[in-house]
Design a protein around this motif. Structure first.
Motif, PDB file in Angstrom:
ATOM      1  N   LYS A 139     -23.344  -6.800 -41.990  1.00  0.00           N
ATOM      2  CA  LYS A 139     -22.273  -7.491 -43.715  1.00  0.00           C
ATOM      3  C   LYS A 139     -21.252  -6.418 -43.579  1.00  0.00           C
ATOM      4  O   LYS A 139     -20.715  -6.595 -44.566  1.00  0.00           O
ATOM      5  CB  LYS A 139     -23.403  -7.511 -44.197  1.00  0.00           C
ATOM      6  CG  LYS A 139     -23.137  -7.649 -45.480  1.00  0.00           C
ATOM      7  CD  LYS A 139     -25.088  -7.492 -46.313  1.00  0.00           C
ATOM      8  CE  LYS A 139     -24.734  -7.519 -47.932  1.00  0.00           C
ATOM      9  NZ  LYS A 139     -25.984  -6.981 -48.840  1.00  0.00           N
ATOM     10  N   LEU A 140     -21.996  -4.971 -43.569  1.00  0.00           N
ATOM     11  CA  LEU A 140     -20.538  -3.865 -43.714  1.00  0.00           C
ATOM     12  C   LEU A 140     -19.106  -4.296 -42.920  1.00  0.00           C
ATOM     13  O   LEU A 140     -18.544  -3.450 -43.666  1.00  0.00           O
ATOM     14  CB  LEU A 140     -21.507  -2.227 -43.051  1.00  0.00           C
ATOM     15  CG  LEU A 140     -22.559  -2.408 -44.497  1.00  0.00           C
ATOM     16  CD1 LEU A 140     -23.394  -0.940 -43.975  1.00  0.00           C
ATOM     17  CD2 LEU A 140     -21.938  -2.056 -45.936  1.00  0.00           C
ATOM     18  N   PHE A 141     -19.303  -4.248 -42.033  1.00  0.00           N
ATOM     19  CA  PHE A 141     -17.939  -4.416 -41.080  1.00  0.00           C
ATOM     20  C   PHE A 141     -17.400  -5.465 -40.548  1.00  0.00           C
ATOM     21  O   PHE A 141     -16.745  -5.326 -40.084  1.00  0.00           O
ATOM     22  CB  PHE A 141     -18.058  -3.556 -39.775  1.00  0.00           C
ATOM     23  CG  PHE A 141     -18.780  -1.749 -40.578  1.00  0.00           C
ATOM     24  CD1 PHE A 141     -18.422  -0.959 -41.191  1.00  0.00           C
ATOM     25  CD2 PHE A 141     -20.012  -1.989 -40.101  1.00  0.00           C
ATOM     26  CE1 PHE A 141     -18.886   0.410 -41.513  1.00  0.00           C
ATOM     27  CE2 PHE A 141     -20.889  -0.442 -40.332  1.00  0.00           C
ATOM     28  CZ  PHE A 141     -20.364   0.009 -40.874  1.00  0.00           C
ATOM     29  N   GLY A 142     -17.574  -7.118 -40.694  1.00  0.00           N
ATOM     30  CA  GLY A 142     -17.528  -7.871 -39.599  1.00  0.00           C
ATOM     31  C   GLY A 142     -18.241  -7.728 -38.360  1.00  0.00           C
ATOM     32  O   GLY A 142     -18.758  -7.447 -38.218  1.00  0.00           O
ATOM     33  N   GLU A 143     -17.367  -8.800 -37.974  1.00  0.00           N
ATOM     34  CA  GLU A 143     -18.005  -9.107 -36.500  1.00  0.00           C
ATOM     35  C   GLU A 143     -17.040  -7.908 -35.344  1.00  0.00           C
ATOM     36  O   GLU A 143     -15.825  -8.130 -35.672  1.00  0.00           O
ATOM     37  CB  GLU A 143     -17.272 -10.625 -35.880  1.00  0.00           C
ATOM     38  CG  GLU A 143     -18.275 -11.924 -36.442  1.00  0.00           C
ATOM     39  CD  GLU A 143     -19.526 -11.842 -35.957  1.00  0.00           C
ATOM     40  OE1 GLU A 143     -19.700 -11.460 -34.806  1.00  0.00           O
ATOM     41  OE2 GLU A 143     -20.452 -12.726 -37.032  1.00  0.00           O
TER      42      GLU A 143
END
Length: 221
Positions: free
Chosen positions: A149-153
């Motif tokens: 959620k914070l940093f993506g994949e």
């Protein structure tokens, strides 16, 4: 917090990136830099508590990177950066490399990041070996819902087009083994970076970056 005047200075610097304008606005630059240094000091207070490998003795002035560009070997001859960069190096890895990084740039281009960007060959080999041996430790971090959620994949970074030497294409962790960098970053809007909650928001992100950095440092220990 980062003051709106600091972002305004950077915006105007983009439009007037030359030495004459910069000298005429040197006092504004110094004020903006002092604001970034004070902000850095606040982050350092909490950062060391989260990750003891960030020295409590770090000088915030030395963490703030130079705004002057090295144009000797660059086609881009603009003399100044359009941002303030802040590096928070960590101890416990050979020759450094694993760090936290804060980027301050107007237009919603600010971000907080962690990891190791473009490791040198020896370090890259060591990180890949750690992934091959202990991939579950890393996947536990990067596959966490809050992390995504914070940093993506994490896996969607620049990868080798070919399989790295010494590994099979059908390795279950080949997507991680093919990565060229091991970083995660969280964007910050202008409203967020100038908010009185900016330090807390950045440190919240750091708590999620910390176990990833521990994995990378262990690989280099």
């Amino acid at each position: 917090m980062i003051q709106t005047q600091t972002l305004t200075f950077l915006k105007e610097l983009v439009e007037n990136n030359d030495r004459e304008w910069f000298q005429e606005n040197k006092e504004r630059y110094e004020a903006a830099r002092e604001n970034v240094i004070a902000f850095t000091a606040k982050i350092l207070e909490g950062l060391h508590k989260i990750d003891p490998a960030v020295s409590a003795d770090l000088d915030p002035k030395k963490c703030v990177m130079r705004i002057y560009r090295d144009i000797r070997f660059s086609k881009n001859k603009l003399p100044y950066k359009n941002n303030f960069g802040v590096s928070f190096p960590t101890q416990g890895s050979k020759n450094g490399g694993v760090e936290y990084y804060l980027h301050i740039q107007p237009g919603g281009k600010s971000f907080i990041a962690g990891g190791y960007w473009m490791p040198e060959a020896e370090h890259l080999k060591a990180i890949r070996q750690e992934i091959d041996y202990n991939a579950d430790d890393l996947k536990k971090v990067i596959d966490d819902k809050e992390f995504i959620k914070l940093f993506g994949e994490f896996r969607k970074q620049d990868q080798l087009k070919t399989t790295p030497k010494g590994y099979d294409a059908d390795n279950e962790n080949i997507d991680l083994l093919k990565l060229k960098s091991f970083i995660a970053w969280h964007p910050l809007t202008d409203k967020e970076i100038t908010s009185n909650k900016a330090v807390d928001q950045i440190l919240k992100a750091v708590t999620k970056l910390y176990p990833m950095n521990v994995f990378l440092r262990n690989a280099l220990a």
